[in-house]
Design an enzyme around this catalytic site. Structure first.
Site, PDB file in Angstrom:
ATOM      1  N   ARG A  81       0.820  -1.220   0.000  1.00 62.64           N
ATOM      2  CA  ARG A  81       0.000   0.000   0.000  1.00 62.64           C
ATOM      3  C   ARG A  81       0.845   1.258   0.000  1.00 62.64           C
ATOM      4  NH1 ARG A  81      -4.300   0.545   4.580  1.00 62.64           N
ATOM      5  NH2 ARG A  81      -3.035  -0.843   5.857  1.00 62.64           N
ATOM      6  N   ARG A  87      -6.216  -1.584   1.656  1.00 66.42           N
ATOM      7  CA  ARG A  87      -5.692  -2.885   1.230  1.00 66.42           C
ATOM      8  C   ARG A  87      -6.485  -3.385   0.023  1.00 66.42           C
ATOM      9  NH1 ARG A  87      -5.758  -3.095   6.850  1.00 66.42           N
ATOM     10  NH2 ARG A  87      -3.718  -3.330   7.795  1.00 66.42           N
ATOM     11  N   HIS A 174      -8.897  -8.599   7.622  1.00 62.89           N
ATOM     12  CA  HIS A 174      -7.704  -7.766   7.858  1.00 62.89           C
ATOM     13  C   HIS A 174      -7.942  -6.397   7.223  1.00 62.89           C
ATOM     14  CE1 HIS A 174      -3.605  -6.843   8.706  1.00 62.89           C
ATOM     15  NE2 HIS A 174      -3.201  -6.869   7.460  1.00 62.89           N
TER      16      HIS A 174
HETATM   17  N1  APR Z   1       6.543 -13.069  -8.745  1.00 63.62           N
HETATM   18  C1  APR Z   1       7.436 -12.906  -7.738  1.00 63.62           C
HETATM   19  N2  APR Z   1       7.634 -11.718  -7.125  1.00 63.62           N
HETATM   20  C2  APR Z   1       6.930 -10.668  -7.535  1.00 63.62           C
HETATM   21  C3  APR Z   1       5.988 -10.753  -8.585  1.00 63.62           C
HETATM   22  C4  APR Z   1       5.810 -12.029  -9.206  1.00 63.62           C
HETATM   23  N3  APR Z   1       4.945 -12.193 -10.214  1.00 63.62           N
HETATM   24  N4  APR Z   1       5.447  -9.524  -8.764  1.00 63.62           N
HETATM   25  C5  APR Z   1       6.009  -8.710  -7.871  1.00 63.62           C
HETATM   26  N5  APR Z   1       6.907  -9.386  -7.127  1.00 63.62           N
HETATM   27  C6  APR Z   1       7.764  -8.900  -6.054  1.00 63.62           C
HETATM   28  C7  APR Z   1       8.329  -7.516  -6.291  1.00 63.62           C
HETATM   29  O1  APR Z   1       9.382  -7.531  -7.222  1.00 63.62           O
HETATM   30  C8  APR Z   1       8.772  -7.132  -4.882  1.00 63.62           C
HETATM   31  O2  APR Z   1      10.131  -7.450  -4.665  1.00 63.62           O
HETATM   32  O3  APR Z   1       7.058  -8.779  -4.820  1.00 63.62           O
HETATM   33  C9  APR Z   1       7.885  -7.992  -3.978  1.00 63.62           C
HETATM   34  C10 APR Z   1       7.018  -7.179  -3.039  1.00 63.62           C
HETATM   35  O4  APR Z   1       7.864  -6.532  -2.180  1.00 63.62           O
HETATM   36  P1  APR Z   1       7.641  -5.021  -1.688  1.00 63.62           P
HETATM   37  O5  APR Z   1       7.316  -4.167  -2.871  1.00 63.62           O
HETATM   38  O6  APR Z   1       8.820  -4.668  -0.837  1.00 63.62           O
HETATM   39  O7  APR Z   1       6.314  -5.121  -0.798  1.00 63.62           O
HETATM   40  P2  APR Z   1       6.143  -5.682   0.677  1.00 63.62           P
HETATM   41  O8  APR Z   1       6.206  -4.557   1.637  1.00 63.62           O
HETATM   42  O9  APR Z   1       7.017  -6.862   0.901  1.00 63.62           O
HETATM   43  O10 APR Z   1       4.605  -6.139   0.637  1.00 63.62           O
HETATM   44  C11 APR Z   1       4.209  -7.236  -0.145  1.00 63.62           C
HETATM   45  O11 APR Z   1       2.679  -8.032   1.516  1.00 63.62           O
HETATM   46  O12 APR Z   1       1.957  -7.113   3.518  1.00 63.62           O
HETATM   47  C12 APR Z   1       1.661  -7.313   2.168  1.00 63.62           C
HETATM   48  O13 APR Z   1       0.322  -5.386   1.606  1.00 63.62           O
HETATM   49  C13 APR Z   1       1.564  -5.998   1.423  1.00 63.62           C
HETATM   50  O14 APR Z   1       0.582  -6.935  -0.518  1.00 63.62           O
HETATM   51  C14 APR Z   1       1.780  -6.447   0.018  1.00 63.62           C
HETATM   52  C15 APR Z   1       2.773  -7.605   0.176  1.00 63.62           C
END
Ligand code: APR
Length: 311
Positions: A81, A87, A174
């Protein structure tokens, strides 16, 4: 050695790996679409382990084949987010990402138990279970441990009592309508309703409901990750050690609290088979009304998903 694969090596995924490595529970795989990033983070973490004396193999990859024979798959891939977003705003983008993560990992890890963290959490867990046609034991959403931990932290800040003495139970979806159970939450067995004045307790309930948003507004570029990741690690540990641990998680409801065909935050018992049992509370009328309200908004999100994806 057990094997845990974490899909999405962003903030939450890599922090989950960190908490898990410290527990020396399983070999770890980090998978992400960004080239080099999961490999780099995996190597960095592996290089930290001699300092803390932990023997865990850590691999980073852009290829789902690396998840072969995982005991647990943790899905954190997706967008986090930003300020002003709920969310639920993440639904369309994250449904595609989580759908792919779920189906690709199942090809290589057909017996894995899934822990789903990507938001909107309840709906993404539902998507994972339906797309992969899994029994409900094998898909659990992470939310309740986090929401309850936030409430425990706020109660500790207010009272100065050790977090070890504070038990809080937050059920429901959530989202902003989650249900902190103040009557059953307690400090050393004393209900919070008896321990704290009503206004202080109400402030804690409100802060808990908006706990995720509070962090989003402070960080500005993403959402919380230390506490969500710690919650995932606790779930994985309870499963791999077959602890039969009762904790709040999102589980597939099949009649519990009168709810059907949806994921929802409830107390569950976790063990080697995954979600072993849903533990139901006897709720009073006010608590049940709050739970029903939260369920209605989660159900709405499930319906929106069904318009996007054929499941
Ligand atoms: N396959 C693998 N990884 C992916 C894909 C995919 N198809 N698409 C995106 N990603 C990866 C991104 O490259 C990134 O590294 O998912 C990761 C998400 O990490 P962040 O952007 O750091 O986000 P984060 O804070 O970890 O949150 C991820 O968890 O708590 C929930 O709301 C939050 O939905 C969000 C998720």
């Amino acid at each position: 050695m057990n094997k845990i694969s974490i899909i999405g090596a962003g903030m939450t995924g890599s922090t989950t790996a960190h908490w898990l490595a410290e527990r020396e529970l399983a070999d770890l795989v980090l998978v992400d679409v960004v080239e080099g990033m999961p490999q780099g983070k995996g190597l960095d973490l592996a290089e930290a382990l001699p300092i803390v004396n932990k023997d865990v193999e850590i691999v980073g990859s852009n290829d789902y084949a690396a998840t072969k024979n995982s005991d647990i798959v943790i899905i954190t891939a997706g967008l986090p987010r930003k300020p002003g977003m709920s969310r639920d705003d993440l639904l369309t983008a994250n449904a595609e990402i989580v759908g792919k993560a779920a189906t690709e990992t199942l090809k290589y890890a057909p017996d894995a138990i899934y822990i789903v963290l990507t938001n909107p959490l309840d709906t993404m867990a539902y998507l994972t279970m339906k797309l992969n046609k899994l029994p409900r034991e094998r898909v659990i959403g992470q939310a309740g441990i986090l929401d309850s931990a936030r409430m425990r932290a706020f109660v500790a800040m207010e009272t100065g009592v050790s977090v070890e003495n504070i038990q809080c139970y937050v059920l429901g979806g959530h989202g902003d309508e989650m249900v902190p159970l103040t009557r059953l939450s307690n400090i050393a067995g004393i209900s919070l309703k008896d321990y704290l004045p009503a206004d202080k307790l109400e402030a804690i309930v409100n802060r808990t409901r908006k706990g995720g948003g509070e962090i989003v507004n402070l960080l500005k570029t993403g959402s919380a990750y230390y506490a969500p990741a710690a919650a995932c690690a606790q779930m994985a540990e309870a499963i791999l050690k077959d602890k039969h641990l009762i904790v709040p998680c999102a589980a597939y409801m099949d009649g519990e609290y009168g709810l059907k065909d949806m994921f929802f935050g409830t107390q569950v018992q976790l063990g080697r088979k995954g979600m072993e049992k849903i533990v139901e509370y006897k709720l009073d009328a006010d608590e049940k009304a709050l739970l029903d309200k939260s369920a209605a908004s989660v159900k709405e999100m499930h319906e929106a998903l069904k318009k996007l994806v054929k499941i």
